[in-house]
Design an enzyme around this catalytic site. Structure first.
Site, mmCIF file in Angstrom:
data_model
loop_
_atom_site.group_PDB
_atom_site.id
_atom_site.type_symbol
_atom_site.label_atom_id
_atom_site.label_comp_id
_atom_site.label_asym_id
_atom_site.label_seq_id
_atom_site.Cartn_x
_atom_site.Cartn_y
_atom_site.Cartn_z
ATOM 1 N N SER A 6 0.981 -0.756 -0.182
ATOM 2 C CA SER A 6 -0.431 -0.266 0.140
ATOM 3 C C SER A 6 0.708 1.105 -0.051
ATOM 4 C CB SER A 6 -0.834 -0.289 1.101
ATOM 5 O OG SER A 6 -1.166 1.434 1.646
ATOM 6 N N HIS A 30 -1.375 -1.834 -4.218
ATOM 7 C CA HIS A 30 -2.319 -1.004 -3.313
ATOM 8 C C HIS A 30 -2.868 0.386 -3.172
ATOM 9 C CE1 HIS A 30 -6.478 -2.233 -0.513
ATOM 10 N NE2 HIS A 30 -5.568 -0.506 -0.305
ATOM 11 N N ASP A 32 -4.641 3.806 -2.040
ATOM 12 C CA ASP A 32 -5.953 4.071 -0.436
ATOM 13 C C ASP A 32 -6.173 5.732 -1.258
ATOM 14 O OD1 ASP A 32 -5.968 2.044 0.960
ATOM 15 O OD2 ASP A 32 -3.660 2.282 1.316
ATOM 16 N N MET A 34 -8.624 8.510 -0.034
ATOM 17 C CA MET A 34 -9.426 9.016 0.627
ATOM 18 C C MET A 34 -10.378 9.992 0.709
ATOM 19 S SD MET A 34 -7.398 7.323 4.242
ATOM 20 C CE MET A 34 -6.607 5.465 4.172
ATOM 21 N N HIS A 63 -8.454 0.950 -3.730
ATOM 22 C CA HIS A 63 -9.352 1.033 -2.738
ATOM 23 C C HIS A 63 -10.015 1.830 -2.118
ATOM 24 C CE1 HIS A 63 -9.379 0.400 2.213
ATOM 25 N NE2 HIS A 63 -10.610 -0.044 1.739
ATOM 26 N N MET A 65 -11.559 4.925 -0.277
ATOM 27 C CA MET A 65 -12.532 5.038 0.925
ATOM 28 C C MET A 65 -13.041 6.236 1.064
ATOM 29 S SD MET A 65 -9.633 3.475 2.839
ATOM 30 C CE MET A 65 -8.353 4.032 1.639
ATOM 31 N N MET A 133 -11.219 -5.503 6.352
ATOM 32 C CA MET A 133 -10.578 -4.423 7.291
ATOM 33 C C MET A 133 -10.131 -5.062 8.116
ATOM 34 S SD MET A 133 -9.993 -1.921 5.264
ATOM 35 C CE MET A 133 -8.837 -1.104 5.847
ATOM 36 N N ASP A 166 -6.832 -6.407 4.847
ATOM 37 C CA ASP A 166 -6.215 -3.758 5.070
ATOM 38 C C ASP A 166 -5.552 -3.930 6.361
ATOM 39 O OD1 ASP A 166 -5.046 -2.217 4.117
ATOM 40 O OD2 ASP A 166 -6.554 -1.938 2.717
#
Ligand code: DX5
Ligand code: ZN
Length: 206
Positions: A6, A30, A32, A34, A63, A65, A133, A166
């Site tokens: 990540s 990966h 992230d 957000m 991913h 979020m 998660m 994760d």
């Protein structure tokens, strides 16, 4: 074990170089995403994903979020995502969203620690990946929540696709999650805060 570093714990001033350093050893990258709404933190958007897409041919495991992922997923398809994972808690139309994403790339669904597996029970056959998660999403470097191992075991009985974990993954707990039925580990701080990325990644390949 599929290992997906990540980038959240990488040096954001040199993302391209960081990717190049893990590329020979990693399976997926990966990312992230957000939005400061679904989770308290804000990271990167599709513009950055598109620019780092040029650096590597490794699959991009995105991913999301973010709240209302149905409004945003297409930007990440266009930016070159290979897998787009949305949170079950973030949308009211999970089934439709899964079907939409599937037209363009692989699709995953993520569950926060407190979210039960029943949330995805009716869509398991539609998804390529279930991301469990193992910390509350939002930040890297948190402690692995041990009780999630049971959740993984239950999930394994429910689905044939990839199961990913994760949050808080390291060489100590990777064997436990493997035994529980995990196919993919996402690891941020364990890899990018280590001195030797190669060694860190290889220690997760159980
Ligand atoms: C957390 C993110 C993770 C994060 C994991 O919300 O989804 O991908 O980078 O970081 P570590 O491995 O440090 O827990
Ligand atoms: Zn993540």
């Amino acid at each position: 074990m599929i290992v997906a570093p990540s980038l959240l714990s990488a040096d954001f001033s040199k993302l391209g170089e960081e990717i190049k350093k893990v590329e020979p050893y990693a399976d997926w990258i990966h990312l992230d995403i957000m939005d400061g709404h679904f989770v308290p933190n804000i990271t990167i958007g599709a513009i950055v994903v598109k620019s780092i897409r040029k650096v590597t041919i490794l699959p991009f495991d995105v991913h999301l979020m973010v709240s209302e992922p149905e409004k945003h997923y297409m930007d990440f398809v266009k930016a070159g995502a290979d897998i787009i994972t949305v949170h079950a808690e973030a949308t009211h139309s999970l089934y439709r969203l899964i079907k939409e994403i599937k037209k363009h790339c692989k699709v995953g669904v993520a569950l926060n620690p407190a979210t039960p597996l029943s949330m995805i029970e009716n869509v398991v056959d539609e998804i390529d990946l279930l991301l469990i998660m193992t910390v509350e999403p939002g930040f890297g470097g948190q402690k692995f929540i041990e009780s999630m191992v049971e959740k993984v075991k239950k999930a394994r009985k429910m689905m044939n696709g990839y199961i990913s974990v994760d949050g808080g993954i390291n060489a100590k707990n990777v064997k436990t999650v493997k035994k529980a039925g995990v196919d993919v580990v996402v690891a941020g701080s364990y890899i990018f805060k280590s001195k030797n990325y190669k060694k860190a990644i290889e220690s997760l390949r159980v």
